[in-house]
Design a protein around this motif. Structure first.
Motif, PDB file in Angstrom:
ATOM      1  N   LEU A 132       0.583   4.206  -2.549  1.00 51.52           N
ATOM      2  CA  LEU A 132       0.422   5.596  -2.105  1.00 51.52           C
ATOM      3  C   LEU A 132       1.401   6.504  -2.827  1.00 51.52           C
ATOM      4  N   ILE A 145      -2.469   4.276   6.855  1.00 47.97           N
ATOM      5  CA  ILE A 145      -2.376   4.211   5.392  1.00 47.97           C
ATOM      6  C   ILE A 145      -2.946   2.906   4.875  1.00 47.97           C
ATOM      7  N   ILE A 205       0.836  -1.206   0.000  1.00 51.21           N
ATOM      8  CA  ILE A 205       0.000   0.000   0.000  1.00 51.21           C
ATOM      9  C   ILE A 205       0.869   1.254   0.000  1.00 51.21           C
ATOM     10  N   GLY A 263      -5.654   3.522   2.344  1.00 47.78           N
ATOM     11  CA  GLY A 263      -5.169   3.140   1.020  1.00 47.78           C
ATOM     12  C   GLY A 263      -5.984   2.029   0.405  1.00 47.78           C
TER      13      GLY A 263
END
Lengths: 174, 81, 251
Positions: free
Chosen positions: B72, C182, B68, C186
């Motif tokens: 990002l 995140i 991830i 995400g």
């Protein structure tokens, strides 16, 4: 690239997530939401559900205990029944044995009586037979004496009754 | 001239974003490795498997987080740089 | 904005769904402005109330369907906290339940078409993760005092390695809220953006758009799984972190 807020229905510019002008707004409402959820959960929902679950657990435990008790009762009842049955059996066996013994006694007595009667009757019969036999022997001796005397007479000699009797008796004994 | 530089920067941005997504492959390998090994272990000792579900998910979460991150970075390159 | 300025043929705006808008009018977004964030967080609260409060109002020993669901959530999180964070962690059960219910319901509500996914915003997930981080740190220091720092000093490692490991542990400790937030944001953002991208394809492909529509259906199923799993992972990681603060020993 641009990261400022877009109002209304325009297309997003950049990543809305990185539009820091909206962060205070989001954080404020998030904190409000979390506080509301926390209070609703900790004051109402969780104690209630916990109580229901505890209730159910205790109910189930109680029911299980009751079932266990009933089962124990059933077992006890079965045991009592079996005991009563066994007792009745023993009693019956005792009665049967007693009755058998009594019958045996009666039977023995009757048998003994019958034996005695039979013995008595046999003895009497024997005596009668002996009498008859004695009678028969005497009659035979008499007949023999008479026949001998007749024979002697027929032969032409005078028969001396005393001599004939003695001769016949000697013959019969011989 | 300025326009060319801007175009070049844009190109670099897109290429970079594309390259950053390669990192997601690593996350895929990692998650697959964890799940596969979990399955292998679970088939050897099925009775122990349910107790390890939490560890499975935590492991997958850790492996996935790194993927991830690269996602990002791709997004940041695309939209925020 | 790149996709528009340079005139690609497809008008795909995968990020539009994440825009924070005021509910009323077009004014600037102040910290108190009711926005779509407010709306969807409010809906999450209502859903939580319906799920956990209204459904259990009869307190039945033999539960109805709604009450069974509420009990399922309760039992699931309760067991997780007890198993992972230990018995001491049960004091934090309402807190963890709050996090789980908020994340789970927001994820699920976000999957309703045209809705707004609050948990796809880094602002939201970062606050959630920072709350967990601060809670764990403060509780750890409160309960163990300076001994809380011993979790960075791995006593089972050789003495030479310990300082290096301490640095690594320290870094990983401070990276926790970052990865924690995140990961959630995400995952949610990626899934929703992918669905939007496929939806854009579907608009441009005419009869062949059955392919992207089928793909959207498949991805939607995957997203349902992701929404649930990410809520689970967020919660279980909270429990794992909490174990460091309240548990007996670091391992």
């Amino acid at each position: 690239m641009a990261t400022e807020a877009t109002g209304g229905s325009e297309h997003a510019v950049g990543m809305p997530q990185l539009d820091f002008s909206t962060w205070p707004n989001q954080i404020f409402w998030l904190l409000v939401t979390l506080v509301v959820i926390y209070f609703v959960l900790s004051k109402v929902a969780l104690p209630r559900i916990g109580a229901v679950l505890a209730d159910r657990k205790s109910t189930i435990t109680n029911d299980l205990a009751a079932a266990e008790e009933l089962k124990a009762k059933a077992v006890a009842a079965e045991k009592a029944y079996n005991e009563a049955l066994a007792n009745a059996r023993t009693e019956a066996a005792k009665i049967v044995a007693q009755a058998k013994a009594e019958i045996q006694k009666d039977l023995d007595a009757a048998t003994a009586k019958a034996d005695a009667e039979i013995a008595a009757k046999a003895a009497e019969s024997e005596r009668t037979i002996a009498e008859i036999r004695d009678g028969a022997a005497q009659a035979v001796a008499e007949v023999a004496r008479d026949v001998a005397a007749e024979l002697v007479a027929a032969l032409g000699q005078a028969a001396d009754a005393k001599t004939v009797t003695a001769a016949v008796t000697a013959r019969l004994k011989g | 001239m300025e326009g060319e530089v801007a175009q070049l920067a844009l190109m670099g941005k897109y290429i970079g974003a594309g390259l950053a997504t390669i990192g997601l492959g690593g996350a895929g390998i990692g998650v697959g490795h964890i799940a596969g090994n979990f399955l292998a272990g679970a088939l050897r000792n099925p009775s122990a498997a349910p107790g390890q579900m939490a560890n499975l998910f935590v492991g997958i979460a850790f492996a996935e987080a790194l993927g991830i991150f690269s996602f990002l970075i791709a997004l940041l390159l695309m939209f925020a740089v | 904005m790149a996709t528009e300025e340079h005139g690609s043929g497809l008008a795909i705006h995968p990020m539009d769904q994440f825009v924070v808008k005021p509910l009323f009018g077009d004014g600037p977004i102040e910290w108190y402005t009711p926005t779509n964030v407010t709306l969807w967080m409010g809906i999450a609260v209502l859903a939580m109330v319906a799920l956990l409060v209204l459904s259990t109002r009869r307190r039945a020993i033999v539960p109805s369907r709604g009450q069974s669901v509420a009990e399922l959530f309760y039992g699931f999180i309760h067991k997780m906290v007890e198993d992972v964070a230990g018995h001491e962690g049960l004091k934090f059960f309402p807190y963890i339940m709050t996090l789980f219910m908020f994340v789970f319901l927001s994820n699920m509500l976000g999957l309703i078409p045209m809705s707004f996914t609050t948990t796809s915003h880094i602002a939201v997930t970062a606050v959630l993760a920072l709350l967990v981080f601060l809670t764990v740190t403060l509780v750890g220091f409160y309960r163990k005092g300076i001994g809380f720092l011993s979790m960075f000093w791995v006593s089972s490692a050789p003495l030479v390695l310990r300082p290096i490991l301490a640095v690594i542990e320290l870094i990983s400790y401070f990276v926790r809220p970052l990865s924690h937030s995140i990961r959630l944001g995400g995952n949610l953002m990626a899934g929703h953006a992918v669905i939007k991208v496929f939806a854009g394809f579907a608009g441009a492909m005419g009869i062949a758009s059955v392919v992207p529509i089928a793909a959207i259906a498949a991805i939607y199923g995957l997203e349902l799984l992701v929404a649930a799993v990410q809520a689970y992972v967020f919660t279980i990681l909270t429990c794992v972190y909490l174990r460091d603060a309240v548990g007996d020993a670091h391992h």
